[in-house]
Design an enzyme around this catalytic site. Structure first.
Site, PDB file in Angstrom:
ATOM      1  N   HIS A 187       0.804  -1.222   0.000  1.00 28.13           N
ATOM      2  CA  HIS A 187       0.000   0.000   0.000  1.00 28.13           C
ATOM      3  C   HIS A 187       0.840   1.275   0.000  1.00 28.13           C
ATOM      4  O   HIS A 187       0.385   2.310  -0.452  1.00 28.13           O
ATOM      5  CB  HIS A 187      -1.053  -0.048   1.105  1.00 28.13           C
ATOM      6  CG  HIS A 187      -2.190  -0.938   0.704  1.00 28.13           C
ATOM      7  ND1 HIS A 187      -2.248  -2.256   1.068  1.00 28.13           N
ATOM      8  CD2 HIS A 187      -3.244  -0.728  -0.117  1.00 28.13           C
ATOM      9  CE1 HIS A 187      -3.312  -2.818   0.519  1.00 28.13           C
ATOM     10  NE2 HIS A 187      -3.947  -1.910  -0.199  1.00 28.13           N
ATOM     11  N   GLU A 429     -11.210 -11.032  -5.746  1.00 31.82           N
ATOM     12  CA  GLU A 429      -9.773 -11.005  -5.442  1.00 31.82           C
ATOM     13  C   GLU A 429      -9.323 -12.284  -4.751  1.00 31.82           C
ATOM     14  O   GLU A 429      -8.189 -12.407  -4.327  1.00 31.82           O
ATOM     15  CB  GLU A 429      -9.422  -9.770  -4.601  1.00 31.82           C
ATOM     16  CG  GLU A 429     -10.267  -9.554  -3.379  1.00 31.82           C
ATOM     17  CD  GLU A 429      -9.980  -8.226  -2.670  1.00 31.82           C
ATOM     18  OE1 GLU A 429      -8.930  -7.620  -2.902  1.00 31.82           O
ATOM     19  OE2 GLU A 429     -10.833  -7.811  -1.869  1.00 31.82           O
ATOM     20  N   ASP A 453      -4.558  -8.640  -4.813  1.00 28.53           N
ATOM     21  CA  ASP A 453      -4.728  -9.814  -3.961  1.00 28.53           C
ATOM     22  C   ASP A 453      -4.921 -11.085  -4.785  1.00 28.53           C
ATOM     23  O   ASP A 453      -4.416 -12.135  -4.418  1.00 28.53           O
ATOM     24  CB  ASP A 453      -5.918  -9.615  -3.015  1.00 28.53           C
ATOM     25  CG  ASP A 453      -5.531  -8.769  -1.813  1.00 28.53           C
ATOM     26  OD1 ASP A 453      -4.437  -8.993  -1.269  1.00 28.53           O
ATOM     27  OD2 ASP A 453      -6.305  -7.878  -1.435  1.00 28.53           O
ATOM     28  N   CYS A 500      -9.861  -3.010 -10.437  1.00 26.42           N
ATOM     29  CA  CYS A 500      -9.280  -1.904  -9.682  1.00 26.42           C
ATOM     30  C   CYS A 500      -7.933  -2.276  -9.094  1.00 26.42           C
ATOM     31  O   CYS A 500      -7.333  -1.505  -8.361  1.00 26.42           O
ATOM     32  CB  CYS A 500     -10.234  -1.418  -8.597  1.00 26.42           C
ATOM     33  SG  CYS A 500     -10.652  -2.687  -7.417  1.00 26.42           S
TER      34      CYS A 500
HETATM   35  C1  PEP Z   1      -6.713  -5.516  -4.903  1.00 28.47           C
HETATM   36  O1  PEP Z   1      -6.524  -6.417  -4.074  1.00 28.47           O
HETATM   37  O2  PEP Z   1      -6.425  -5.629  -6.111  1.00 28.47           O
HETATM   38  C2  PEP Z   1      -7.265  -4.218  -4.471  1.00 28.47           C
HETATM   39  C3  PEP Z   1      -7.577  -3.289  -5.340  1.00 28.47           C
HETATM   40  O3  PEP Z   1      -7.415  -3.999  -3.140  1.00 28.47           O
HETATM   41  P1  PEP Z   1      -6.225  -3.624  -2.136  1.00 28.47           P
HETATM   42  O4  PEP Z   1      -5.002  -3.303  -2.945  1.00 28.47           O
HETATM   43  O5  PEP Z   1      -6.699  -2.478  -1.317  1.00 28.47           O
HETATM   44  O6  PEP Z   1      -6.065  -4.894  -1.340  1.00 28.47           O
HETATM   45 MG    MG Z   2      -7.427  -6.338  -2.106  1.00 31.73          MG
END
Ligand code: PEP
Ligand code: MG
Length: 530
Positions: A187, A429, A453, A500
């Site tokens: 993140h 995911e 994920d 996403c």
């Molecule tokens: C993902 O897992 O692709 C996602 C968009 O969520 P995060 O990165 O917040 O886990």
């Molecule tokens: Mg995720």
């Protein structure tokens, strides 16, 4: 030249500011001169007081009184006369050095708080530890870097930064970010991309190799790192930096143009955000909507859960500032590399496979309903879509929808206005969800594929672990087959499928995803025009 993982594009050239996260080494030495030690103690406390007052005032200005209260509490702990007397006693009676005495006494306090049964009091241990590290750093001459108020432009170098560090740092001063650990989808990397700050992560021992003030160059496209380079190299990178800026200008010419392929297929290009503050970059990136609002950042950098009212204001601000464009607000996705100290989440062996996201919300229904109420109340201010993260089975989706319906009906009974139609979607995911996509598609309005994920779970590769970074492969046929299946299953059931995860902005894969029929691509706003 050193090499790390390219995590956010662009070149940064500037002095390094080392953000130490290493443990402080306190040597239990004695001192013959108690007066000098006591003087040092008072100086360290006074300097810490000045820092804390400044941070408190800044927090007050930027985030309001409630957020500033934590620093008020730290100030009280810092000045606690009983504790100071105990430290002084050790110095005079046992001839301990100021740092040894302060360390011993503060650790005793930490243990006392940790042993308490009341969850609130237990959490105060972290505050005592925070205050004591601050004072000990002053005593040892190891400066703490206050990320919220960096004074000059710099490249931040650290073992790791938490998502909350990246969220609160003074964005205007940070030329680049360099870390020892983490991967492209940690993140910290995602936040750097959202902010448009060049970043290289997973560079192993950089925080031990680079010294404060070293001139460093980081290349967020290749992952290259140079320490105190020669003039020729600086000149080459400066030119490259200018080319980057020129490319940005060229891309800006595309703003406002429709997102249509040459053969006439229209897709939606949306942006991922973590706070209302990101709306500005979202607009600069020409996003056609918000494909993912990671709400967990509202829950971070604070002492308690955000109230319904605070969340409502935040969702309303996002919805109303993008007029009628679609906004997908994701319910709380905490856990993994995003933790909330105040939620009393025990340390887990495998946090990414643990108690996180929808699993917490289905378990702590009050917390879930508070967030849903805030979203539903905000729904009349724009085009709201609600999305549940980490769905692994039909049962979870149905349970989440049941709680949503119940919350909506409770609000309506009270006469609260809610938008007539609020599409409800899920993140795909987890491989079990991808495999059940045909069934899930009949029970929701859209899918958004979370490749960050999905890749780690499909390939069994921790997205944070730089040692196995080569195995974290967006191009793995196993991953692409799942992505394709999810899109086809969505279309067969008559719903749309977006993405996403970071793959949505990975240029070489865009033709593949278009071929599969992906309807919406949502990414860091800075990647949209490219
Ligand atoms: C993902 O897992 O692709 C996602 C968009 O969520 P995060 O990165 O917040 O886990
Ligand atoms: Mg995720």
């Amino acid at each position: 030249m050193y090499l790390g993982t390219a995590a956010s594009p662009g070149i940064a050239i500037g002095p390094a500011v080392l953000v130490q996260s290493t443990e402080l080494t306190i040597i239990r030495k004695n001192s013959d001169n108690s007066n000098i030690e006591i003087e040092s103690l008072h100086r360290a406390i006074a300097a810490s007081r000045t820092d804390l007052e400044r941070i408190r005032d800044k927090a007050h200005q930027a985030m309001g009184a409630e957020k500033a209260a934590i620093f008020e509490a730290h100030l009280m702990m810092l000045e606690d006369p009983v504790m100071i007397d105990e430290v002084k006693e050790l110095i005079t009676v046992r001839k301990a050095s100021a740092e040894a005495a302060y360390d011993e006494i503060s650790q005793r306090y930490v243990k006392t708080f940790e042993a308490m049964t009341n969850a609130y009091m237990k959490e105060r241990a972290a505050d005592v530890r925070d205050v004591s590290v601050r004072v000990l750093r002053k005593l040892l001459g190891v400066e703490t870097v206050d990320l919220t108020s960096l004074e000059a432009d710099c490249v931040l170098v650290g073992h790791d930064f938490t998502p909350s560090d990246t969220a609160t740092m003074n964005r205007a001063r940070v030329l680049g970010i360099l870390t020892d650990i983490g991967g492209r989808t940690s993140h910290t990397a995602i936040m750097a991309r959202t902010l448009g700050i060049p970043a290289v992560v997973g560079a192993k021992v950089m925080s031990h190799t680079i010294r404060n003030g070293d001139l460093v160059i980081i290349d967020g496209d290749s992952g290259e790192i140079h320490i105190n380079p020669e003039a020729g190299l600086i000149a080459r990178y400066s030119t490259q930096k200018q080319q980057h800026a020129a490319l940005k200008d060229a891309l800006n010419q595309l703003r406002g143009k429709p997102s249509v392929t040459r053969d006439g297929r229209q897709v939606e290009l949306a942006g991922n955000i973590g706070s209302p503050k990101d709306i500005e970059v979202l607009k600069k990136g020409d996003a056609e909507g918000v494909g993912l609002f990671r709400t967990e950042f509202i829950y971070m950098n604070r002492e308690t859960l955000p109230s319904e009212e605070e969340q409502f204001e935040c969702y309303r601000e996002v919805l109303s500032s993008v007029s009628s464009k679609p906004v997908i607000i994701r319910t709380l996705d905490i856990g993994g590399d995003k933790s909330l100290p105040y939620l009393d989440m025990p340390k887990e062996m495998n946090p990414f496979l643990g108690y996180r996201a929808i699993r917490i919300c289905l378990d702590q229904v009050d917390l879930f309903k508070t967030q849903l109420r805030a979203m539903l109340r905000a729904s009349v201010y724009g085009n709201l879509n609600i999305m549940f993260p980490m769905i692994s089975s039909l049962e979870e989706l149905l349970a989440a929808k049941r709680i949503l319906a119940e919350t909506a009906s409770e609000l309506r009974t009270k006469g609260v206005k809610i938008a007539q139609k609020i599409p409800v979607g899920i993140m795909i995911e987890i491989p079990s969800a991808a495999m059940m996509a045909d069934v899930l598609a009949k029970n929701c309005d859209f899918f958004s594929i979370g490749t960050n994920d999905l890749i780690q779970y499909t390939c069994a590769v921790d997205r944070m672990n730089e040692k196995i970074h080569d195995l974290y492969n967006s191009y793995h046929p196993g991953v692409l087959r799942l992505v394709n299946k999810v899109i086809q299953d969505a279309h067969s059931a008559g719903i749309w499928a977006g993405m996403c995860g970071e793959v949505a902005g990975e240029l070489p894969l865009v033709p593949v995803l278009l071929g599969m029929g992906l309807d919406e691509f949502s990414m860091s706003p800075n990647s949209i025009l490219k």
